[in-house]
Design a protein around this motif. Sequence first.
Motif, mmCIF file in Angstrom:
data_model
loop_
_atom_site.group_PDB
_atom_site.id
_atom_site.type_symbol
_atom_site.label_atom_id
_atom_site.label_comp_id
_atom_site.label_asym_id
_atom_site.label_seq_id
_atom_site.Cartn_x
_atom_site.Cartn_y
_atom_site.Cartn_z
ATOM 1 N N CYS A 164 96.658 23.030 12.347
ATOM 2 C CA CYS A 164 97.939 22.868 13.047
ATOM 3 C C CYS A 164 98.218 21.399 13.357
ATOM 4 N N ILE A 165 97.207 20.712 13.856
ATOM 5 C CA ILE A 165 97.371 19.293 14.193
ATOM 6 C C ILE A 165 97.687 18.477 12.941
ATOM 7 N N LEU A 166 96.910 18.695 11.883
ATOM 8 C CA LEU A 166 97.124 17.950 10.637
ATOM 9 C C LEU A 166 98.492 18.264 10.031
ATOM 10 N N SER A 167 98.923 19.517 10.107
ATOM 11 C CA SER A 167 100.207 19.916 9.516
ATOM 12 C C SER A 167 101.389 19.321 10.275
ATOM 13 N N ILE A 168 101.264 19.267 11.597
ATOM 14 C CA ILE A 168 102.334 18.665 12.398
ATOM 15 C C ILE A 168 102.430 17.167 12.115
ATOM 16 N N ILE A 169 101.282 16.501 12.022
ATOM 17 C CA ILE A 169 101.276 15.065 11.701
ATOM 18 C C ILE A 169 101.928 14.821 10.339
ATOM 19 N N ALA A 170 101.606 15.669 9.365
ATOM 20 C CA ALA A 170 102.207 15.516 8.035
ATOM 21 C C ALA A 170 103.676 15.927 8.030
ATOM 22 N N GLY A 171 104.023 16.887 8.897
ATOM 23 C CA GLY A 171 105.381 17.419 8.889
ATOM 24 C C GLY A 171 106.427 16.513 9.520
ATOM 25 N N LEU A 172 106.032 15.705 10.497
ATOM 26 C CA LEU A 172 107.014 14.857 11.198
ATOM 27 C C LEU A 172 107.726 13.878 10.266
ATOM 28 N N PRO A 173 107.028 13.064 9.495
ATOM 29 C CA PRO A 173 107.744 12.168 8.577
ATOM 30 C C PRO A 173 108.520 12.940 7.511
ATOM 31 N N CYS A 174 107.998 14.082 7.110
ATOM 32 C CA CYS A 174 108.693 14.899 6.101
ATOM 33 C C CYS A 174 110.006 15.456 6.648
ATOM 34 N N TYR A 175 110.027 15.794 7.933
ATOM 35 C CA TYR A 175 111.250 16.328 8.552
ATOM 36 C C TYR A 175 112.371 15.294 8.497
ATOM 37 N N PHE A 176 112.065 14.061 8.870
ATOM 38 C CA PHE A 176 113.096 13.021 8.865
ATOM 39 C C PHE A 176 113.466 12.619 7.442
ATOM 40 N N ALA A 177 112.498 12.585 6.548
ATOM 41 C CA ALA A 177 112.790 12.270 5.146
ATOM 42 C C ALA A 177 113.660 13.352 4.525
#
Length: 550
Positions: A480-493
């Motif tokens: 969950c922690i790793l996915s959220i970290i990866a997901g944040l820049p992807c959300y804005f991109a």
Amino acid sequence: METNNSTKNKKSLLHSGIILSVMTLMSRIMGLIREMTKASFLGTGLYADCFTVAFMIPNLLRRLFAENAISVAFIPTFKGYLAQGDSDENKKITQEFVKSTFTLVSFLTACVVVAGILITPFLMPIFCKAPEAGGADYAAQLEYYLLERQETAVLTRIMFPYLFLISVAAFFQGILNSCNIFAPSGFTPVLFNGIVILGTYLLAPYTSNPARAMSIGVVAGGTVQALFQWPFVRKTGWKVGFTSLRKTFTNPGTRKVISLIVPTIIGMAAYQLNDVVSTSMAKYVGSGIASSLQYSLRLQELILGIFAVSIGTVILPDLSGFANQNNWKEFNNMLLQAIKIMTLISIPITVYSLITGRELISLLYKNKLFDDESVRLTLGEFRFHIAGLLFIALNRIISPAFYAQKNPKLPTIAGVISFASNILLVLILSRFMGGNGIALALSLASLVNTIFLFAFMKKMQSMELGRLVRGTLLYAVKMCILSIIAGLPCYFAHSALTGIFAGHGRLIAYGAPAGITALLFAVIGVTELVIIRDEIATSILKKFTARAKK
């Protein structure tokens, strides 16, 4: 020695899982193309809802008699016979068991098919909502209701024989999987979906509506699924044939299968009836909800099926073998390995799907009759369906651990509790959230099922509850922690990409943002796993590296 065996079993699990996952990936892609074909020909209108309900009825029975009940009852029993050695006497006894079980499967499913075809018209009021008398549009609503009821009955009768065909195919799959042969059974769904697609395009001009063409394709596809596996079964040396009903019901192995099937069917019925309840309630929520729920579930199943079904199929024979040998250390090692693989896959995909859901649905389905309103309906439900991805995946991994020990009672109870929870939640949430509430109810019911499966491990001395729970929770938190970290820049991109590619054709407008976001998410995620030296990711990477060097 134990460490070497553990490593060997992990590699075997990964190797078999990768092979079957590739096959399942092809199947799910073809399944999505099938749904795209359905969306193009039927949209979310009358005939789409009719086909959805009609296919659901034999498909529900397929899951009870074929994929689940037959597999979890037959494979552990068959593996028990195989473990007794290669003596001529044991081969003869095992061969009698195979013939008796095949006769049982054929006889019971044939009876259900005949009965189903006869009673189909009487089932339609459950799924087709009659209009209230006295309304302003009563005449038009009544005409719609009568057409819907008649067409759903016709389509259901066309597709009922699929139950018999796919049950035979599932029996063949049970033999092959018990012999550690997975590829043929993994490939048959590809053939099935291809034939349904081809049948729809070829027969639609010659039938009264495209739904009937697709229904005929379903039966043809089921026939091919059974016939394709037959030559591979013959190569195993086990002969498939019929015996008398007296020998069938007196055979000790077949009686053991029946004793396992009955509680399994009850448990699976409770779980699978969740879909029936959801579809039935959807008909009362509004037009198009039933079909949009199925489009959402198909997209979820693409993701789920590639890995959960593959790993679940692979581990059952091995878990049964460890159980027969009382090798509980390797049993628990394999189970925990499978759980971690599911967690590694499910949580990151859930985060990615929440970000790009609209683009995925539009890319796959939006065409002709599947318009912006269809996208809106399906997207809302998909977001709540995908939230339960991890729990559904874990259920498909943990349940075989009970079946492998010939204990279907506990997952049956968990399934019944899950079913009751789903009914209650659907009745409550659909009032306020419509189709979204139905989707959320299914995810929450899956969570309930997972909780009870873990709780019931305490009753099994062979299962290391503390280790399994601790390992699952810690690994899930990490993912969950790793996915959220990866997901944040992807959300804005992703937000920027949708604006850049807007106004182009469907493939570019929706495919480019989804594809680029997936690539960015994967790069960040893999980098994270490499940095922390994740054990599961490292095992998979070594497997691919070793294959590349050959």
